[in-house]
Design a protein around this motif. Structure first.
Motif, PDB file in Angstrom:
ATOM      1  N   ALA A 129       0.834  -1.204   0.000  1.00 13.40           N
ATOM      2  CA  ALA A 129       0.000   0.000   0.000  1.00 13.40           C
ATOM      3  C   ALA A 129       0.871   1.256   0.000  1.00 13.40           C
ATOM      4  O   ALA A 129       0.573   2.243  -0.688  1.00 13.40           O
ATOM      5  CB  ALA A 129      -0.929  -0.002   1.207  1.00 13.40           C
ATOM      6  N   GLU A 130       1.951   1.204   0.756  1.00 10.78           N
ATOM      7  CA  GLU A 130       2.823   2.379   0.850  1.00 10.78           C
ATOM      8  C   GLU A 130       3.523   2.648  -0.491  1.00 10.78           C
ATOM      9  O   GLU A 130       3.629   3.796  -0.924  1.00 10.78           O
ATOM     10  CB  GLU A 130       3.843   2.164   1.972  1.00 10.78           C
ATOM     11  N   ARG A 134      -2.138   6.437   9.845  1.00  8.46           N
ATOM     12  CA  ARG A 134      -0.990   6.999  10.543  1.00  8.46           C
ATOM     13  C   ARG A 134      -0.868   8.482  10.252  1.00  8.46           C
ATOM     14  O   ARG A 134      -1.488   8.992   9.319  1.00  8.46           O
ATOM     15  CB  ARG A 134       0.296   6.269  10.167  1.00  8.46           C
ATOM     16  N   ASP A 164       2.425   1.769  -3.409  1.00  8.99           N
ATOM     17  CA  ASP A 164       1.364   2.251  -4.294  1.00  8.99           C
ATOM     18  C   ASP A 164       1.125   3.748  -4.061  1.00  8.99           C
ATOM     19  O   ASP A 164       1.021   4.539  -4.993  1.00  8.99           O
ATOM     20  CB  ASP A 164       0.099   1.435  -3.990  1.00  8.99           C
ATOM     21  N   ARG A 165       1.075   4.106  -2.793  1.00  7.81           N
ATOM     22  CA  ARG A 165       0.831   5.501  -2.442  1.00  7.81           C
ATOM     23  C   ARG A 165       1.968   6.407  -2.927  1.00  7.81           C
ATOM     24  O   ARG A 165       1.729   7.458  -3.526  1.00  7.81           O
ATOM     25  CB  ARG A 165       0.721   5.607  -0.917  1.00  7.81           C
ATOM     26  N   GLY A 197      -3.416   3.329   4.106  1.00  7.76           N
ATOM     27  CA  GLY A 197      -3.216   2.470   2.941  1.00  7.76           C
ATOM     28  C   GLY A 197      -2.474   3.254   1.875  1.00  7.76           C
ATOM     29  O   GLY A 197      -1.411   3.820   2.130  1.00  7.76           O
ATOM     30  N   ASN A 198      -3.030   3.313   0.677  1.00  5.75           N
ATOM     31  CA  ASN A 198      -2.354   4.048  -0.384  1.00  5.75           C
ATOM     32  C   ASN A 198      -2.884   5.470  -0.523  1.00  5.75           C
ATOM     33  O   ASN A 198      -2.678   6.120  -1.533  1.00  5.75           O
ATOM     34  CB  ASN A 198      -2.458   3.286  -1.710  1.00  5.75           C
ATOM     35  N   ARG A 199      -3.578   5.945   0.492  1.00  9.49           N
ATOM     36  CA  ARG A 199      -4.132   7.296   0.432  1.00  9.49           C
ATOM     37  C   ARG A 199      -3.331   8.268   1.277  1.00  9.49           C
ATOM     38  O   ARG A 199      -2.930   7.955   2.387  1.00  9.49           O
ATOM     39  CB  ARG A 199      -5.545   7.303   0.995  1.00  9.49           C
ATOM     40  N   THR A 200      -3.166   9.447   0.734  1.00 15.36           N
ATOM     41  CA  THR A 200      -2.580  10.536   1.497  1.00 15.36           C
ATOM     42  C   THR A 200      -3.677  11.573   1.677  1.00 15.36           C
ATOM     43  O   THR A 200      -4.261  12.018   0.690  1.00 15.36           O
ATOM     44  CB  THR A 200      -1.410  11.170   0.732  1.00 15.36           C
ATOM     45  N   VAL A 218      -2.142   9.375   6.592  1.00 15.01           N
ATOM     46  CA  VAL A 218      -1.896   8.366   5.568  1.00 15.01           C
ATOM     47  C   VAL A 218      -2.677   7.111   5.943  1.00 15.01           C
ATOM     48  O   VAL A 218      -2.627   6.657   7.084  1.00 15.01           O
ATOM     49  CB  VAL A 218      -0.394   8.044   5.462  1.00 15.01           C
TER      50      VAL A 218
END
Lengths: 334, 680
Positions: free
Chosen positions: A67-68, B323, A70-71, B277-280, B275
């Motif tokens: 996930a990181e 996080r 990907d982000r 998963g893959n989201r900011t 943050v």
């Protein structure tokens, strides 16, 4: 336009037990990482080795790492048309950039400054020009100066400005973070794993970063072609090598451009840098690859905690350092 | 690799028997976190999930020892079966027939976990099987182990789309700062200047000072948000968000400001991001409310506190881990990414499990009903009437002790009161509430101190907890006798039966004081023996603690194997001839209490100077012969029944008073002196 070849050949491989056996004359050690993840990050092969970890913990960690990555690709990658970096390249202005893009560009600009422009994140137009040239005529020689000049005119890191809540680039400028993006992702992934209590890991997304040696105290062994392997306990190793990604028939050019000439740099065969941060090691290895020996000495005076090894075209080994250096050693020949 | 993780795990294949009516089934290898094994029918469809409670929830019994139950739960939340596989619970090892325990555990088959999840303070505490008589705590622990583990397994296995787990936005409860931190509802990270300077590539001459001391909480659930922000701010913030949006609280002190000043100009915060998963998720000035101070009791003073409103449309899901990334600022020179992260996961108690009982119109009531307070709170609520009676008893006893001169001066009243109190202790505390303190409690307490004290363990039995609290204080004031004389059901059983025997004319045996004094030692030896043995093997120590007939006589009401019944019966029989025979010579609990009770504060028992020299009435009448022939009361042995005090004031009994009355016939009674009060 993104480069055609997303994966770059590995100059360096990791000693896992299997690899150690394959090394001619290499000692067959039980250096097996107990769990290995292989995937893709920033367009390159990625490996994470977990030493002595429960499969469950590794699985949970990997879900987090994927996930990181990907982000971060969503911020830094040129292989994703909708990434923040690609949006910046399209319009020259990115509003509300993420902290990660801002930090990565900040690091890039600081290395540009330290290296007097040997490293420059705005070399993307040069790359695109070369790729276009060789795509149109694969058998041709190097592109003439008349083709290179307009692209080179757009290369100038000083025109990038980090503004409050915006990043702006100069006219016709396009940025690439391929010179440090993998290192940046390596740092973030390694530090994320550290917050989960995982220290005995080696994160290898093109650069290798270790947070601690293996559980038995033994270092991670990082092999390289034709020279003694590195023993890595802390920090990151990054290697730049022109042959890593060649352009044109017979390797007429490669991806490491000297921003000042617009031509592929040719002073060194290979440069490896160690620094606490993979992002710094990554960017510095690119900068040093382009610089002359005198320039390298000057650059290293402006940084600390760096050791660099270079191999020239006569296969002579060079080494410079800027103390304190900690966490890496060359393996003595047995 | 799977086997490595499951090396110590119980064999889950026995779970296949729970589904035997479904034809041949297979139990797969355990997977996932928490680990559970899929049980499949022969046609491949999933019948349920098998798990070990020890693996899933680290279940422990009363003695803090592992308790392992293999159980299986169907995807619908019905327990398919349960079986106890390993268990070192001493209270159960002896006394409870294995069959009874197995039947109790097996009785969880068919128990609906999700209905159990709707538990609310109510009398129907255990909708499933209730407790096993005589082993209340462990059996509640068994229930807790099965129910909680089943829920955890179901939660992890429920991969249905969104909405299966929701945030509990309704339940109201105030929490202190400490409890919010302890349960993980508030997360913390301290970044010292040494760490920051390393990340920033700078030097710092004060490396031990905080660079930034960060706190993070999801403030959406009322127990967190309202406790931290206070009702006024919390409600005004809630009014600004939609029903699925969230509030996040960030606070910090130290050198570095996480907010910075750039946001005033740009309208969004640059130094930190959420943050997930893959989201900011970047936070805007428009979503921000500054807060002066934290409201929760015990919260630290922070330099900056901010509440942020995070819309659901940002993709933020407050039921999932997230996080906080805080950028530490521009590095001085070539240094890597200078970011610190702080992980957050909302504790499970703020989540509501799969909501198949959703179509309730009263959403607040429905969700309130499906949250679960800690087990001990349920138990306290369920036993609130017993606790109230005990509270009243203890209040009366405290009154008796504080006003002991007045009480004992009225002899008849005192004797009736005492008899009534003893009956209450025997029948209510003993036979009804099973609140018989035991040396086992002492051992458990000592071992809890040695291996990490947990209030929860002791709070599980409210009666025993309350009693011990009272005994601890009374011991400090008046010595160990208050418990022995007034609150010990077996003690009162002996005393009451002895009184009956005396009325029936059974002749009492008088033991010469010299022998009597030496027999006292036995109980101390027994106690020290049990304590010493417990350090080697707590299980053996608990077996040796069967010296106490309490469990046989009180908890199990003599319904036990004959050797135990014979032993307890013999002790009661002996007590017919020698009052409180067991208390005098054998009781390890009495010994355990007598030792710390040497610290007592008050010496209130009155004596005349002549006591012992002229008259031995009190000494002979003393329930446990704690009065020395020379007149002193031995407080180590005294059970504080106050009989000698009643004698002290009784003109019919006390020789001194009689003589004085004869001597000074025409004069009123002189003030008694207590200069001869015993000294330890």
């Amino acid at each position: 336009m993104p480069p055609d070849s997303p994966t770059r050949r590995r100059a360096i491989t990791i000693f896992a037990a299997a690899a150690a056996g394959a090394m001619a004359g290499g000692p067959a050690r039980s250096a097996r990482a107990d769990y290995a993840w292989r995937g893709v990050a920033m367009g390159a092969d990625a490996t994470i080795l977990f030493n002595g970890i429960e499969p469950e913990a590794a699985r949970a960690a990997i879900a987090m790492v994927e996930a990181e990555i990907d982000r971060l690709e969503g911020a830094l990658s040129l292989y994703r048309p909708d990434s923040e970096l690609c949006r910046l390249n399209r319009t020259g202005l990115l509003l509300e950039p993420s902290g990660d893009l801002r930090r990565a560009i900040r690091i890039a600009l600081s290395i540009s400054s330290i290296s007097d422009g040997s490293f420059d994140p705005t070399v993307q137009p040069l790359w695109e020009t070369y790729v276009d040239w060789f795509t149109a005529s694969p058998g041709a020689g190097l592109p003439p100066d008349s083709i290179i000049a307009p692209a080179r005119a757009a290369v100038d890191w000083r025109k990038i400005s980090l503004e409050p809540d915006a990043i702006r680039s100069g006219p016709d400028q396009r940025l690439t973070l391929n010179g440090l993006g993998q290192g940046y992702v390596t740092d973030r992934v390694a530090e994320l794993l550290a917050t989960q209590g995982l220290k005995h890991i080696l994160v290898d997304l093109g650069e290798q970063r270790a947070l601690a040696p293996r559980q038995n105290g033994a270092p991670w062994r990082v092999a390289r072609e034709g020279a003694a392997p590195f023993r890595l306990t802390h920090g990151a190793l990054a290697t730049s090598e022109g042959s890593g990604c060649v352009l044109g028939a017979g390797g007429a050019a490669h991806h490491l451009f000297d921003p000042r000439t617009g031509r592929s740099a040719a002073r060194w065969k290979r440069v490896t840098v160690h620094h606490r941060s993979a992002a710094i090691a990554d960017a510095l290895s690119t900068a040093l690859y382009i610089a002359s020996a005198d320039e390298i000495r000057a650059i290293l005076q402006r940084v600390t905690g760096v050791i660099a090894w270079a191999r020239d075209h006569d296969d002579r080994e060079w080494c410079w350092s800027s103390p304190p250096v900690d966490g890496v050693a060359l393996e003595e020949a047995s | 690799m799977l086997t490595a993780g499951a090396a110590q795990a119980a064999d889950l294949t026995i779970a296949s028997q729970f589904f035997s009516s479904n034809g041949p089934v297979t139990v797969e290898l355990p997977q996932g976190s928490p680990p559970s094994a899929i049980v499949r029918a022969s046609d491949g469809h999933i019948l349920g999930y098998a798990f070990s409670t020890l693996d899933v929830s680290g279940s422990v019994g009363y003695a803090g020892r592992p308790l392992d139950i293999v159980a299986a739960v169907t995807p619908e939340g019905i327990v398919a079966g349960a079986r106890i596989v390993a268990h070192e619970e001493p209270i159960l090892v002896i006394g409870i027939p294995r069959d009874a325990l197995a039947a109790y555990v097996a009785g969880f088959g068919g128990f609906d976990i999700r209905a159990g999840a709707a538990l609310k303070p109510a009398d129907d505490l255990a909708r499933g099987p209730h407790a096993v008589a005589g082993a209340t705590i462990t059996s509640t622990v068994i229930r807790d182990a099965i129910v909680r583990s089943s829920r955890a397994v179901l939660r992890s296995r429920d991969n249905a789309p969104d909405g299966t787990v929701r945030l509990d936005r309704e339940t109201l409860r105030r929490s202190s700062w400490q409890s919010l931190v302890a349960e993980g509802a508030v997360q913390h990270r301290l970044v010292l200047r040494a760490e920051a300077s390393k990340l920033l590539g700078t030097q710092d001459n004060e490396p031990d000072k905080p660079f930034i001391d960060l706190w993070l909480a999801l403030a959406t659930p009322p127990p967190i948000g309202e406790s931290l922000l206070g009702q006024r701010i919390y409600e005004s913030e809630l009014a600004k968000i939609g029903p699925d949006d969230d509030l996040v609280l960030i606070g910090a002190s130290g050198l570095y400001s996480f907010k910075g000043t750039e946001w005033r100009q740009s309208g969004s915060f640059e130094r930190f991001e959420i943050v997930q998963g893959n989201r900011t998720i970047r936070l805007k000035a428009a979503d921000y409310t500054p807060v002066e101070a934290l409201h929760a009791a015990g919260a630290p003073e922070l330099r900056e506190i901010a509440v942020f409103r995070i819309p659901r449309s940002s993709g933020f899901d407050s039921t999932k881990p997230f996080r906080l990334d805080v950028d530490l600022g521009t590095p001085a020179q070539a240094a890597g990414p200078a970011v610190v992260t702080l992980d957050y996961r909302i504790p499970d108690r703020y989540l509501i499990g799969p909501a198949e009982v959703q179509p309730s119109p009263d959403r607040a009531a429905a969700s309130a009903a499906s949250t679960q307070p800690p087990l001990w709170q349920e138990i306290w609520w369920a036993r609130r009437y017993e606790i109230a009676v005990l509270g009243a008893m203890l209040t009366v006893l405290a009154g008796i002790l504080v006003f002991q001169d007045t009480v004992t001066a009225h002899g008849v009243f005192y004797f009736r009161l005492r008899t009534f109190y003893m009956l209450l202790t025997l029948f209510f505390l003993g036979f009804f509430a099973n609140a018989q303190l035991s040396v086992v409690n002492v051992l458990t307490f000592v071992h809890a101190l040695l291996s990490g004290f947990r209030w929860e363990l002791f709070l599980l039995d409210p009666m025993v907890f309350t009693l011990w609290s009272f005994v601890a204080v009374s011991m400090l004031f008046w010595g160990r006798g208050v418990f022995c004389g007034w609150l010990c059901p077996f003690g009162t059983l002996q005393e009451l039966t002895n009184h009956l025997a005396q009325r029936l004319g059974i002749k009492q045996i008088e033991i010469p004081f010299g022998l009597h004094e030496r027999l006292w030692m036995i109980k101390y030896v027994v106690f020290v023996g049990i304590l010493a043995l417990s350090l080697r093997s707590i299980l053996l120590a608990f077996q040796l603690a069967e010296v106490e007939p309490f469990k046989t006589a009180i908890t199990m009401k003599f319904a036990r194997e004959w050797p135990f019944v014979l032993y307890a019966g013999l002790l009661v029989f002996a007590g017919l001839f020698i009052e409180r025979f067991y208390c005098r010579y054998l009781c390890p609990l009495g010994a355990a209490l007598a030792i710390p009770a040497r610290m007592r504060m008050f010496e209130w028992l009155k004596r005349y100077r002549e006591c012992g020299s002229e008259c031995q009435v009190c000494a002979r009448r003393c329930t446990v012969q704690a009065i020395h022939p020379l007149g002193q009361i031995n407080p180590n042995e005294c059970i504080y029944c106050l009989k000698c005090q009643a004698n002290y004031f009784d003109h019919e009994v006390c020789l001194h008073l009689k003589k004085r009355a004869q001597r000074r016939q025409p004069l009123p009674a002189a003030r008694p002196t207590n200069s001869n009060a015993p000294r330890a």
